[in-house]
Design an enzyme around this catalytic site. Structure first.
Site, PDB file in Angstrom:
ATOM      1  N   ARG A  38       0.831  -1.216   0.000  1.00 52.16           N
ATOM      2  CA  ARG A  38       0.000   0.000   0.000  1.00 52.16           C
ATOM      3  C   ARG A  38       0.857   1.254   0.000  1.00 52.16           C
ATOM      4  NH1 ARG A  38      -3.271   0.533   4.792  1.00 52.16           N
ATOM      5  NH2 ARG A  38      -1.748  -0.840   5.714  1.00 52.16           N
ATOM      6  N   ASN A  56      -6.318  -2.258   2.627  1.00 51.49           N
ATOM      7  CA  ASN A  56      -6.335  -3.710   2.728  1.00 51.49           C
ATOM      8  C   ASN A  56      -7.783  -4.174   2.778  1.00 51.49           C
ATOM      9  OD1 ASN A  56      -3.552  -4.036   2.812  1.00 51.49           O
ATOM     10  ND2 ASN A  56      -3.461  -4.011   5.034  1.00 51.49           N
TER      11      ASN A  56
END
Length: 85
Positions: A38, A56
């Site tokens: 990320r 997520n």
């Protein structure tokens, strides 16, 4: 005009209502959680001048929403297939 929000994960996001921009939802599976995916995707998107968010998912994948130029989006999608190196 930019709409700013704060995702449940605590990551801020910005989305523009400029009709000349394109947007894509990207879902990436595999080994993408716990490896800095990320953070690296955010860095890549910022480098490409894109707006959006990344998070997520409960199933172990990563989901992103990105908005910007077609070229920038295409580069981010290509990067997402390889991920951080």
């Amino acid at each position: 005009t930019l709409a700013r929000c704060r995702r449940a994960s605590g990551h801020a996001c910005e989305v523009s209502d400029d009709s000349s921009l394109q947007a894509r939802r990207i879902v990436v599976s595999g080994v993408v959680q716990g490896v800095g995916y990320r953070w690296n995707m955010v860095q890549q998107a910022q480098r490409l001048g894109l707006l959006g968010w990344v998070r997520n998912r409960r199933d172990g994948s990563v989901e992103a929403f990105a908005q910007g130029s077609n070229e920038g989006l295409a580069e981010l999608i290509a990067w997402s297939r390889i991920g951080p190196t």
